[in-house]
Scaffold this motif. Structure first.
Motif, short mmCIF file in Angstrom:
data_model
loop_
_atom_site.label_atom_id
_atom_site.label_comp_id
_atom_site.label_asym_id
_atom_site.label_seq_id
_atom_site.Cartn_x
_atom_site.Cartn_y
_atom_site.Cartn_z
N GLU A 135 0.82 -1.32 -0.23
CA GLU A 135 0.40 0.23 0.17
C GLU A 135 1.02 1.84 -0.15
N GLU A 136 0.83 1.94 -0.81
CA GLU A 136 1.08 3.64 -1.22
C GLU A 136 0.77 4.13 -0.76
N GLN A 137 1.21 5.24 0.30
CA GLN A 137 0.61 6.69 0.68
C GLN A 137 1.41 7.57 0.13
N MET A 138 0.83 8.68 -0.94
CA MET A 138 1.80 10.05 -0.82
C MET A 138 0.99 10.70 -0.52
N ILE A 139 1.98 11.94 -0.01
CA ILE A 139 0.94 13.11 0.54
C ILE A 139 2.12 14.09 -0.14
N TYR A 140 1.43 15.60 -0.75
CA TYR A 140 2.09 16.29 -1.06
C TYR A 140 1.11 17.79 -0.09
N ILE A 141 2.15 18.68 -0.56
CA ILE A 141 2.54 19.93 0.40
C ILE A 141 2.21 20.87 -0.09
N LYS A 142 2.36 22.17 -0.84
CA LYS A 142 2.73 23.33 -0.93
C LYS A 142 2.06 24.48 -0.79
N GLY A 143 2.94 25.80 -0.63
CA GLY A 143 1.89 26.90 -0.17
C GLY A 143 2.76 27.81 -0.20
N ILE A 144 2.26 28.87 1.43
CA ILE A 144 3.28 30.38 1.26
C ILE A 144 3.18 30.51 2.86
N VAL A 145 4.80 30.56 3.63
CA VAL A 145 4.54 30.06 4.81
C VAL A 145 5.54 32.25 5.39
N ARG A 146 4.58 33.11 6.52
CA ARG A 146 4.72 34.31 6.90
C ARG A 146 6.41 33.83 7.39
N PRO A 147 7.44 34.03 7.17
CA PRO A 147 8.43 34.05 8.34
C PRO A 147 8.27 33.94 10.11
N SER A 148 7.45 34.76 10.58
CA SER A 148 7.53 35.26 11.30
C SER A 148 6.07 33.65 12.44
N ASP A 149 5.36 33.06 11.12
CA ASP A 149 5.16 31.92 11.68
C ASP A 149 5.88 30.88 11.89
N ILE A 150 7.23 30.85 11.75
CA ILE A 150 7.95 29.70 11.71
C ILE A 150 8.66 29.61 13.46
N ALA A 151 8.33 28.93 14.11
CA ALA A 151 9.02 28.41 15.09
C ALA A 151 10.09 28.72 15.13
N ALA A 152 10.79 28.40 16.50
CA ALA A 152 12.07 28.00 16.86
C ALA A 152 12.91 27.08 16.75
N ASP A 153 11.61 25.83 16.39
CA ASP A 153 12.30 24.86 15.97
C ASP A 153 11.59 24.21 13.89
N ASN A 154 11.53 25.20 13.08
CA ASN A 154 11.38 25.46 11.79
C ASN A 154 10.42 25.03 11.72
N SER A 155 9.12 24.62 12.62
CA SER A 155 8.06 23.81 12.43
C SER A 155 7.12 25.03 12.50
N VAL A 156 5.87 25.28 11.38
CA VAL A 156 4.83 25.39 11.19
C VAL A 156 3.65 24.72 11.19
N LEU A 157 2.38 25.18 11.08
CA LEU A 157 1.28 24.70 11.98
C LEU A 157 0.28 24.57 10.82
N SER A 158 0.57 23.67 9.65
CA SER A 158 -0.18 23.79 8.49
C SER A 158 -1.71 24.75 8.62
N TYR A 159 -2.21 25.19 9.08
CA TYR A 159 -3.22 26.00 9.45
C TYR A 159 -2.53 27.42 9.09
N ASN A 160 -1.89 28.05 9.83
CA ASN A 160 -0.50 29.38 9.07
C ASN A 160 0.15 29.36 7.63
N ILE A 161 -0.15 28.39 6.48
CA ILE A 161 0.21 28.45 5.56
C ILE A 161 -0.77 28.78 4.51
N SER A 162 -0.66 29.99 3.96
CA SER A 162 -1.64 30.34 2.90
C SER A 162 -1.35 29.97 1.85
N GLU A 163 -2.38 29.54 0.75
CA GLU A 163 -2.52 29.16 -0.51
C GLU A 163 -2.57 27.82 -0.20
N ALA A 164 -2.40 26.91 0.30
CA ALA A 164 -2.39 25.85 0.99
C ALA A 164 -2.31 24.52 0.13
#
Length: 191
Positions: A135-164
């Motif tokens: 069974e294969e599962q593919m996950i694709y993601i793309k969008g636009i992130v503001r630098p201020s939404d990036i946490a100190a560990d370089n993570s971003v919550l998906s609801y902070n991605i515009s045009e996601a």
């Protein structure tokens, strides 16, 4: 004294030439955290999406009509026979329908910065392929992130991605079992 001035001037000149650029050397600086900001930098997307939608519809209609006739006739001032006729029609309709959709997705996926827009926002893209027992599962993601939404560990919550765009695709035995067969498709196409 003259030699001290020359030494001080040469130290100042060397310091000015070799000064540290904080944006280029942030990863090696003791005083700053490194945040993804350049093309090719990795960023972790924490996908936490939930959606809920419902729609209810109900229709009731009704119509009825009655028609009655009665009559009689007399012969020599005597009522002889009478007749009645009754006609009734009715039409009732009742229909209802409802739909409800609930979806929850939770995962983490790594992406890279594809480009930096003129306003400083980051265009990110990433994908992940998971294969378990055919069974294969593919996950694709793309969008636009503001630098201020990036946490100190370089993570971003998906609801902070515009045009996601977050796409989950699967293939394998389970995916094939969920699709209608060719005979069912043919009957749906004909009827």
């Amino acid at each position: 004294m003259k030699h001290k001035n020359i030494i001080i001037l040469s130290l100042l000149f060397t310091t000015a030439i070799c000064s540290q650029n904080m944006s280029q050397n942030a990863g090696s600086s003791l005083f700053s955290d490194y945040k993804a900001s350049r093309v090719g930098d990795a960023i972790t997307i924490i996908v936490v999406e939930s959606s809920q939608a419902s729609n209810n519809a109900e229709t009731k209609t009704g119509r009825s009509s009655n028609l009655s006739l009665s009559g009689g006739f007399d012969v020599n001032n005597k009522t002889s026979s009478s007749g009645n006729a009754t006609l009734s029609t009715g039409n009732d309709f009742s229909g209802s329908g409802s739909t409800k959709t609930v979806g929850v997705v939770k995962t983490k996926i790594s992406a890279t910065i594809d480009s930096v827009l003129s306003n400083g926002n980051l265009v990110i893209k990433g994908s992940r392929k998971i294969s378990i027992n055919g069974e294969e599962q593919m996950i694709y993601i793309k969008g636009i992130v503001r630098p201020s939404d990036i946490a100190a560990d370089n993570s971003v919550l998906s609801y902070n991605i515009s045009e996601a765009e977050i796409v989950f695709e699967g293939s394998g035995i389970i995916d094939n079992a969920q699709k209608p067969g060719w005979l069912t498709k043919l009957f749906h196409w004909l009827f």
